[in-house]
Design a protein around this motif. Structure first.
Motif, PDB file in Angstrom:
ATOM      1  N   VAL A  92       0.841  -1.198   0.000  1.00  9.52           N
ATOM      2  CA  VAL A  92       0.000   0.000   0.000  1.00  9.52           C
ATOM      3  C   VAL A  92       0.875   1.247   0.000  1.00  9.52           C
ATOM      4  CG1 VAL A  92      -1.605   1.366   1.404  1.00  9.52           C
ATOM      5  CG2 VAL A  92      -2.000  -1.084   1.076  1.00  9.52           C
ATOM      6  N   SER A  93       1.888   1.260   0.857  1.00  8.25           N
ATOM      7  CA  SER A  93       2.768   2.425   0.961  1.00  8.25           C
ATOM      8  C   SER A  93       3.507   2.686  -0.341  1.00  8.25           C
ATOM      9  CB  SER A  93       3.764   2.212   2.105  1.00  8.25           C
ATOM     10  OG  SER A  93       4.671   3.276   2.189  1.00  8.25           O
ATOM     11  N   GLU A  94       4.008   1.622  -0.965  1.00  6.02           N
ATOM     12  CA  GLU A  94       4.739   1.767  -2.226  1.00  6.02           C
ATOM     13  C   GLU A  94       3.857   2.385  -3.307  1.00  6.02           C
ATOM     14  OE1 GLU A  94       7.716  -2.118  -1.743  1.00  6.02           O
ATOM     15  OE2 GLU A  94       5.847  -2.257  -2.886  1.00  6.02           O
ATOM     16  N   SER A  95       2.647   1.849  -3.444  1.00  6.50           N
ATOM     17  CA  SER A  95       1.753   2.329  -4.497  1.00  6.50           C
ATOM     18  C   SER A  95       1.252   3.737  -4.210  1.00  6.50           C
ATOM     19  CB  SER A  95       0.568   1.365  -4.637  1.00  6.50           C
ATOM     20  OG  SER A  95      -0.143   1.599  -5.828  1.00  6.50           O
ATOM     21  N   ALA A  96       0.970   4.025  -2.941  1.00  7.78           N
ATOM     22  CA  ALA A  96       0.525   5.372  -2.575  1.00  7.78           C
ATOM     23  C   ALA A  96       1.626   6.390  -2.837  1.00  7.78           C
ATOM     24  CB  ALA A  96       0.100   5.400  -1.107  1.00  7.78           C
ATOM     25  N   ASP A  97       2.862   6.029  -2.510  1.00  4.86           N
ATOM     26  CA  ASP A  97       3.994   6.926  -2.784  1.00  4.86           C
ATOM     27  C   ASP A  97       4.084   7.237  -4.274  1.00  4.86           C
ATOM     28  OD1 ASP A  97       4.703   7.036  -0.142  1.00  4.86           O
ATOM     29  OD2 ASP A  97       6.374   5.626  -0.293  1.00  4.86           O
ATOM     30  N   ASP A  98       3.927   6.200  -5.083  1.00  4.90           N
ATOM     31  CA  ASP A  98       3.997   6.386  -6.533  1.00  4.90           C
ATOM     32  C   ASP A  98       2.934   7.368  -7.024  1.00  4.90           C
ATOM     33  OD1 ASP A  98       6.054   4.566  -6.599  1.00  4.90           O
ATOM     34  OD2 ASP A  98       4.815   2.891  -7.296  1.00  4.90           O
ATOM     35  N   ALA A  99       1.783   7.373  -6.353  1.00 10.32           N
ATOM     36  CA  ALA A  99       0.665   8.223  -6.770  1.00 10.32           C
ATOM     37  C   ALA A  99       0.655   9.574  -6.057  1.00 10.32           C
ATOM     38  CB  ALA A  99      -0.658   7.501  -6.523  1.00 10.32           C
ATOM     39  N   GLY A 100       1.667   9.821  -5.206  1.00 10.77           N
ATOM     40  CA  GLY A 100       1.728  11.088  -4.497  1.00 10.77           C
ATOM     41  C   GLY A 100       0.765  11.193  -3.331  1.00 10.77           C
ATOM     42  N   HIS A 101       0.387  10.064  -2.745  1.00  5.67           N
ATOM     43  CA  HIS A 101      -0.521  10.042  -1.599  1.00  5.67           C
ATOM     44  C   HIS A 101       0.227   9.620  -0.337  1.00  5.67           C
ATOM     45  CE1 HIS A 101      -3.635  10.415  -4.606  1.00  5.67           C
ATOM     46  NE2 HIS A 101      -4.586  10.382  -3.692  1.00  5.67           N
ATOM     47  N   ALA A 102      -0.280  10.051   0.800  1.00  3.39           N
ATOM     48  CA  ALA A 102       0.245   9.621   2.093  1.00  3.39           C
ATOM     49  C   ALA A 102      -0.673   8.547   2.671  1.00  3.39           C
ATOM     50  CB  ALA A 102       0.323  10.802   3.053  1.00  3.39           C
ATOM     51  N   VAL A 103      -0.108   7.703   3.518  1.00  2.00           N
ATOM     52  CA  VAL A 103      -0.876   6.610   4.127  1.00  2.00           C
ATOM     53  C   VAL A 103      -0.884   6.765   5.640  1.00  2.00           C
ATOM     54  CG1 VAL A 103      -1.039   4.107   4.456  1.00  2.00           C
ATOM     55  CG2 VAL A 103      -0.294   5.025   2.252  1.00  2.00           C
ATOM     56  N   VAL A 104      -2.059   6.636   6.241  1.00  2.00           N
ATOM     57  CA  VAL A 104      -2.153   6.580   7.693  1.00  2.00           C
ATOM     58  C   VAL A 104      -2.564   5.153   8.064  1.00  2.00           C
ATOM     59  CG1 VAL A 104      -4.553   7.413   7.676  1.00  2.00           C
ATOM     60  CG2 VAL A 104      -3.212   7.536   9.773  1.00  2.00           C
ATOM     61  N   LEU A 105      -1.805   4.534   8.958  1.00  2.00           N
ATOM     62  CA  LEU A 105      -2.032   3.145   9.336  1.00  2.00           C
ATOM     63  C   LEU A 105      -2.841   3.073  10.624  1.00  2.00           C
ATOM     64  CD1 LEU A 105      -1.437   0.115   8.908  1.00  2.00           C
ATOM     65  CD2 LEU A 105       0.686   0.456  10.194  1.00  2.00           C
ATOM     66  N   CYS A 106      -3.904   2.287  10.597  1.00  2.00           N
ATOM     67  CA  CYS A 106      -4.784   2.133  11.766  1.00  2.00           C
ATOM     68  C   CYS A 106      -4.878   0.653  12.130  1.00  2.00           C
ATOM     69  CB  CYS A 106      -6.183   2.664  11.455  1.00  2.00           C
ATOM     70  SG  CYS A 106      -6.231   4.326  10.760  1.00  2.00           S
ATOM     71  N   ASP A 107      -4.633   0.322  13.388  1.00  2.00           N
ATOM     72  CA  ASP A 107      -4.735  -1.053  13.875  1.00  2.00           C
ATOM     73  C   ASP A 107      -6.044  -1.191  14.650  1.00  2.00           C
ATOM     74  OD1 ASP A 107      -4.435  -3.561  15.068  1.00  2.00           O
ATOM     75  OD2 ASP A 107      -2.275  -3.325  15.284  1.00  2.00           O
ATOM     76  N   SER A 108      -6.959  -1.984  14.113  1.00  2.00           N
ATOM     77  CA  SER A 108      -8.294  -2.095  14.722  1.00  2.00           C
ATOM     78  C   SER A 108      -8.367  -3.158  15.804  1.00  2.00           C
ATOM     79  CB  SER A 108      -9.337  -2.415  13.651  1.00  2.00           C
ATOM     80  OG  SER A 108      -9.171  -3.746  13.178  1.00  2.00           O
ATOM     81  N   HIS A 109      -7.353  -4.042  15.890  1.00  2.00           N
ATOM     82  CA  HIS A 109      -7.398  -5.203  16.797  1.00  2.00           C
ATOM     83  C   HIS A 109      -8.665  -6.035  16.538  1.00  2.00           C
ATOM     84  CE1 HIS A 109      -4.048  -3.310  18.795  1.00  2.00           C
ATOM     85  NE2 HIS A 109      -4.776  -2.265  19.120  1.00  2.00           N
ATOM     86  N   ASP A 110      -9.170  -5.964  15.306  1.00  2.00           N
ATOM     87  CA  ASP A 110     -10.399  -6.647  14.903  1.00  2.00           C
ATOM     88  C   ASP A 110     -11.573  -6.306  15.821  1.00  2.00           C
ATOM     89  OD1 ASP A 110     -11.633  -8.259  12.941  1.00  2.00           O
ATOM     90  OD2 ASP A 110     -11.766  -9.908  14.374  1.00  2.00           O
ATOM     91  N   ASP A 111     -11.586  -5.081  16.306  1.00  2.00           N
ATOM     92  CA  ASP A 111     -12.653  -4.576  17.171  1.00  2.00           C
ATOM     93  C   ASP A 111     -13.570  -3.683  16.329  1.00  2.00           C
ATOM     94  OD1 ASP A 111     -14.273  -3.251  18.939  1.00  2.00           O
ATOM     95  OD2 ASP A 111     -12.663  -2.539  20.237  1.00  2.00           O
ATOM     96  N   PRO A 112     -14.849  -4.059  16.159  1.00  2.00           N
ATOM     97  CA  PRO A 112     -15.752  -3.269  15.312  1.00  2.00           C
ATOM     98  C   PRO A 112     -15.862  -1.815  15.741  1.00  2.00           C
ATOM     99  CG  PRO A 112     -16.753  -5.380  15.840  1.00  2.00           C
ATOM    100  CD  PRO A 112     -15.504  -5.275  16.672  1.00  2.00           C
ATOM    101  N   ALA A 113     -15.875  -1.552  17.045  1.00  2.00           N
ATOM    102  CA  ALA A 113     -15.997  -0.177  17.527  1.00  2.00           C
ATOM    103  C   ALA A 113     -14.757   0.636  17.168  1.00  2.00           C
ATOM    104  CB  ALA A 113     -16.215  -0.166  19.039  1.00  2.00           C
TER     105      ALA A 113
END
Length: 347
Positions: free
Chosen positions: A88-109
């Motif tokens: 995701v990071s590689e492709s976003a970089d190529d397109a000039g986008h930034a990535v924010v990573l979120c860890d949900s711990h598989d928690d719906p809330a």
């Protein structure tokens, strides 16, 4: 003593420095093809001289979105999701986008909270790798209004975009290999069927046995609570204690398989001579396992890159023209020592 903050340079200051209108400065920043080269060079020189920093948040407000992509995964410590994040990071970089990573711990809330924040920041898209999400849970995420692409979860094109593996086919490929090379019973070490991928891999394993017109009892299944190496170790330890060692063991991820191999070796069971072991995912840890692990390849980085491509396509197209896509990657068997036949292993 702290130095006072430097006043923010605006478009008006740049326009005054370059001797042009504010509109011309705006065009240089957003539509440079509309400005004559000499004028464009003069404005760009003023931008450098004044050390102008574009206000990305304000631009996002004007466009209705920004160059931010959110990636929501259930466990970033899992090597599978880490590899997806890299793609995701590689492709976003190529397109000039930034990535924010979120860890949900598989928690719906927690997952919903991440989506709400991405919507507040007008993110261009959200890429979500749901472990156990049901349709209602996915519906709540889509209600946030962010372009949503599912990773490692097949979805109907009537509902949304997705990129995933053909897990039924991949599992059938794994079990077929064991049926081709082993004469005895086989064991499937799997996670809970509430996880769609686990259910699909169990289905693929059963189909492989049925297609060969083998007795269904030749394949047993053990369900573990968590798909970790510790769970694989525990399952194999119990198996050795029971005295019912199969000819081959198929684990529905590489972490389980590595735990199984460690336990078998610890109990003086030779892999692959006594028991063949096969994993799923072909993570980087597979080749360096105690016995190099045969596995079904899941191209994690390619999944990540494909998800970014789908998201950017959707965000660039008018809603009335966009057609959702569902990209399915083909599985591939990667052979290593853990499933060699006894004759091969001796050489």
């Amino acid at each position: 003593m702290t130095r006072p903050a430097r006043p923010r340079v605006g478009l008006a200051a740049i326009a005054k420095e370059a001797g042009v209108s504010v509109g011309t400065v705006s065009n240089v920043l957003n539509r440079p093809d509309r400005v004559a080269e000499a004028t464009r060079s003069r404005v760009q020189e003023a931008i450098r001289d004044l050390d102008y920093v574009p206000n990305g948040a304000a631009a996002a407000m004007r466009r209705g979105s920004n160059r931010l992509i959110g990636l929501i995964v259930p466990d970033i410590t899992n090597p599978f999701y880490s590899a997806i994040a890299r793609g995701v990071s590689e492709s976003a970089d190529d397109a000039g986008h930034a990535v924010v990573l979120c860890d949900s711990h598989d928690d719906p809330a927690r997952e919903l909270q991440h989506m709400e924040r991405l919507a507040e920041h007008r993110a261009a898209a959200a890429l979500v790798a749901p472990l156990t999400a049901d349709r209602n849970r996915l519906g709540r995420l889509r209600a946030q209004g962010v372009h949503l692409v599912l990773i490692d979860r097949a979805e109907s094109t009537e509902v949304g975009c997705s990129v995933s593996m053909d897990d039924v086919k991949g599992s059938a490929l794994a079990v077929s290999h064991l049926l081709d090379t082993r004469d005895g019973d086989l064991l499937l070490v799997n996670g809970p069927h509430s996880i769609p991928q686990c259910a699909d891999r169990a289905e693929g394993a059963r189909r492989a046995v049925e297609d060969r017109r083998e007795d269904a009892s030749r394949l047993r299944e053990v369900i573990v609570e968590e798909m970790t190496s510790e769970s694989g170790y525990g399952a194999a330890t119990e198996l050795v204690s029971s005295g019912r060692l199969p000819a081959g063991i198929f684990c529905t991820n590489d972490q389980l398989a590595i735990g199984v191999i460690q336990a078998l070796i610890g109990h003086a069971v030779d892999v692959p001579r006594d028991v063949a072991v096969l994993g799923y995912g072909d993570l980087s840890i597979a080749a360096s396992a105690p016995v190099p692990l045969t596995s079904i390849d899941q191209p994690q980085r390619a999944l990540g890159r494909a998800a970014v491509a789908a998201a950017l396509t959707e965000s660039a197209e008018p809603p009335e023209e966009h057609r959702h896509s569902s990209q399915l990657f083909e599985p591939r068997l990667v052979l290593r020592r853990s499933t060699e036949t006894s004759v091969d292993a001796e050489h």
